[in-house]
Write an enzyme that holds these catalytic residues in place. Structure first.
Site, PDB file in Angstrom:
ATOM      1  N   GLU A   5     -78.214  10.381 -11.255  1.00 43.21           N
ATOM      2  CA  GLU A   5     -79.054  10.994 -10.228  1.00 43.21           C
ATOM      3  C   GLU A   5     -80.490  10.480 -10.327  1.00 43.21           C
ATOM      4  O   GLU A   5     -81.013  10.292 -11.431  1.00 43.21           O
ATOM      5  CB  GLU A   5     -79.033  12.513 -10.415  1.00 43.21           C
ATOM      6  N   LYS A  52     -76.966  15.787  -0.614  1.00 39.54           N
ATOM      7  CA  LYS A  52     -76.618  16.938  -1.442  1.00 39.54           C
ATOM      8  C   LYS A  52     -76.664  18.224  -0.624  1.00 39.54           C
ATOM      9  O   LYS A  52     -77.652  18.500   0.073  1.00 39.54           O
ATOM     10  CB  LYS A  52     -77.573  17.031  -2.632  1.00 39.54           C
ATOM     11  N   CYS A 101     -75.987  16.456  -9.361  1.00 46.97           N
ATOM     12  CA  CYS A 101     -76.610  17.483 -10.195  1.00 46.97           C
ATOM     13  C   CYS A 101     -75.617  18.611 -10.488  1.00 46.97           C
ATOM     14  O   CYS A 101     -74.545  18.369 -11.007  1.00 46.97           O
ATOM     15  CB  CYS A 101     -77.889  17.983  -9.522  1.00 46.97           C
TER      16      CYS A 101
END
Length: 558
Positions: free
Chosen positions: A304, A365, A416
């Site tokens: 990430e 995301k 994440c």
């Protein structure tokens, strides 16, 4: 000579103290169930002290329900403060902001109300009609344990969703290393594991109390089949898990050659523009070595936010990423950020670059981390932690599944903490994902328990969906989790390097019951809990009317 009365331990003092000691004990035992201690076996008894306090203390007098709730709040305060202590210690040191030391206690103050609700529910609602708390009837005992377990599952479901949601360390996650027991997650998800553990804790207290109350001439004449059924349920779950592990058969599949790059960039340097050249150099070196491995990598992973700035921020960043991708014979999947000029919003993204594709494919995301990727109630919290979250990301809206050219399989990128969310992950599998990939940066939390807790929560996604999970972290934990929850650690945390592995990807595996139906058990538990509360409300209302009637009759007779 008689002992002074001030030194005597009076029974009344002990009776007042033991419920609070029991609540503290449960909070401590629950903490030990999770990393860094990771003693998951304690989950089978961790709640018993709190249950005893809820059942057998403060059974009469005013504000009984409030006292029961306070016991749960104390247990929750201990558990959440200790298990999430890394929120305070690591972030306050990283940002040199003493205000952040209050973060874990503040989280615990909010989350403690979930435990308070549950303890009030089992102590003031479930067993209200049984004043003696002797639990003499088997069927009633099973119903009590099932209702109590349902209430626990219900509050975990709410915690995962309310105010942005932070559902880490649900009780079922404590079993993440108990491979036979977690195999039922393909039907129930983590809620089923939490239900089973809480049911066992409640039945342990109920059965022991019943046995103690029935010791005497009729002891051997009573059949306590709630105990037998509870043991049979646990054995059945274990036996199913052993069978699944023994079969180890997910149907046909293909090997996917994966290289995961773990750059181990310190968090103090990761987003520093002055460190950009050094970070580019480290990524280029590791990726070049990965490109030279044989057999050649079919998928290379960067974690990430791989680069200090967005890969789209300037020509240098964009061409650096493109040049690295072109040097590979396979695909490159990396984490970055993206600014959308149409919506004027920033997104946390995963980008896939393949040898034949002109433009990278993007996944935005969908589940943002409160106080990490956006600041709830910004006007209120900005003076205290605005430095931690200077601007807000926007959540994506599409469950994007990437197609790899060789082998021809489909993968989902989870960014994440998204791999801790069962309901979100299963939607990607419904869309056709045959493998799950997590790109993360747990370097924020230094060498605390956070990375191991993240992994413990993520393991269950592989079992729920019977899909392999491959994880690539900036500082770790870089690993693979197979479809049965077995973890293969590729690199040590905080070690710079890369790892090349073959991952078996099932190509014809059916969708699991959980993938198709999601948190159905949580929904049933919510309904069951609501049903018990409505019934208790009607009983209270009828009792209140009866008491008023008796008082009126007494006044009339006088």
């Amino acid at each position: 000579m008689s002992e002074p009365s001030s030194f005597r331990l009076r029974p009344s003092a002990l009776s007042r103290a033991w419920p609070w000691l029991a609540a503290l004990t449960s909070g401590g035992l629950l903490t030990l169930c999770f990393p860094r201690w990771d003693q998951g076996w304690l989950a089978w008894l961790a709640l018993t002290p709190l249950i005893c306090a809820a059942f057998f203390s403060h059974t009469a007098g005013r504000r009984v329900g409030l006292r029961k709730a306070a016991l749960g709040f104390v247990a929750g305060l201990v558990f959440f403060t200790s298990t999430f202590h890394w929120l305070s210690t690591t972030l306050s040191e990283l940002y040199q902001n003493p205000w952040l030391l209050a973060l874990a206690p503040l989280v615990a103050l909010v989350f403690g109300f979930y435990f308070a609700f549950w303890t009030w529910f089992i102590g003031a609602v479930l067993v209200r009609a049984d004043a003696a708390r002797k639990f003499p009837r088997s069927l009633s005992n099973l119903a009590t344990a099932a209702a109590g377990a349902s209430a626990w599952v219900a509050h975990e479901w709410v915690r995962e969703r309310l105010f942005g949601g932070f559902g880490w360390n649900g009780l079922g996650v404590a079993l993440h290393r108990d491979l036979p027991m977690i195999q039922i997650a393909e039907f129930t998800g983590v809620p089923g594991l939490s239900f089973l553990v809480v049911f066992a804790n409640l039945m342990a207290v109920i059965v022991v109390r019943r046995i103690i109350g029935e010791i005497g001439p009729v002891f051997l004449k009573r059949v306590r089949w709630e105990f037998s059924l509870s043991i049979a349920l646990i054995v059945l779950v274990w036996a199913y898990g052993v069978r699944q592990l023994w079969r180890n058969d997910l149907g046909p599949g293909v090997p996917l050659r994966v290289v995961a790059v773990q750059p181990n960039i310190p968090q103090t340097e990761k987003f520093d523009p002055a460190m950009q050249e050094r970070i580019f150099s480290e990524l280029a070196k590791l990726t070049g070595l990965a490109a030279a491995t044989r057999p050649a990598a079919q998928l290379v992973l960067w974690p990430e936010s791989s680069t200090p700035r967005s890969m789209f921020a300037d020509d240098q960043s964009y061409h650096f990423v493109l040049d690295q991708a072109r040097a590979l014979s396979g695909a490159l999947l990396l984490g970055s950020t993206e600014f959308d000029p149409d919506t004027l919003a920033d997104y946390n993204i995963a980008a896939l670059l393949t040898p034949r594709a002109g433009q990278p494919r993007i996944y935005r995301k969908m589940h943002l981390v409160p106080f990490g990727e956006y600041l709830p109630l910004r006007p209120v919290f900005e003076p205290f932690c605005g430095e931690l979250v200077p601007s807000d990301f926007r959540a994506g809206t599409e469950f994007t599944v990437f197609d790899l050219p060789d082998p021809r399989i489909r993968i989902a990128a989870l960014i994440c903490f998204e791999d801790t969310l069962g309901e979100l992950t299963r939607r990607f599998v419904q869309k056709g994902a045959q493998a799950l990939v997590n790109l993360t940066n747990d370097g924020w939390f230094a060498q605390s328990a956070a990375a191991e807790q993240h992994l413990a929560n993520a393991v269950l996604r592989a079992v729920e969906n019977r899909r392999p999970l491959i994880r690539c972290g900036n500082t770790g934990v870089t690993c693979a989790v197979d479809a049965y929850g077995r973890v293969d650690r590729w690199l040590r945390p905080f070690q710079q390097g890369f790892a090349a592995r073959d991952v078996h990807v099932p190509t014809a595996g059916p969708l699991t019951f959980y993938t198709r139906h999601g948190d159905w058990l949580s929904h049933l538990s919510m309904l069951a809990t609501a049903g018990v509360l409505v019934r208790a409300l009607f009983a209270w209302w009828r009792g209140r009317g009866a008491r008023r009637g008796s008082l009126a009759d007494g006044a009339a007779s006088r």
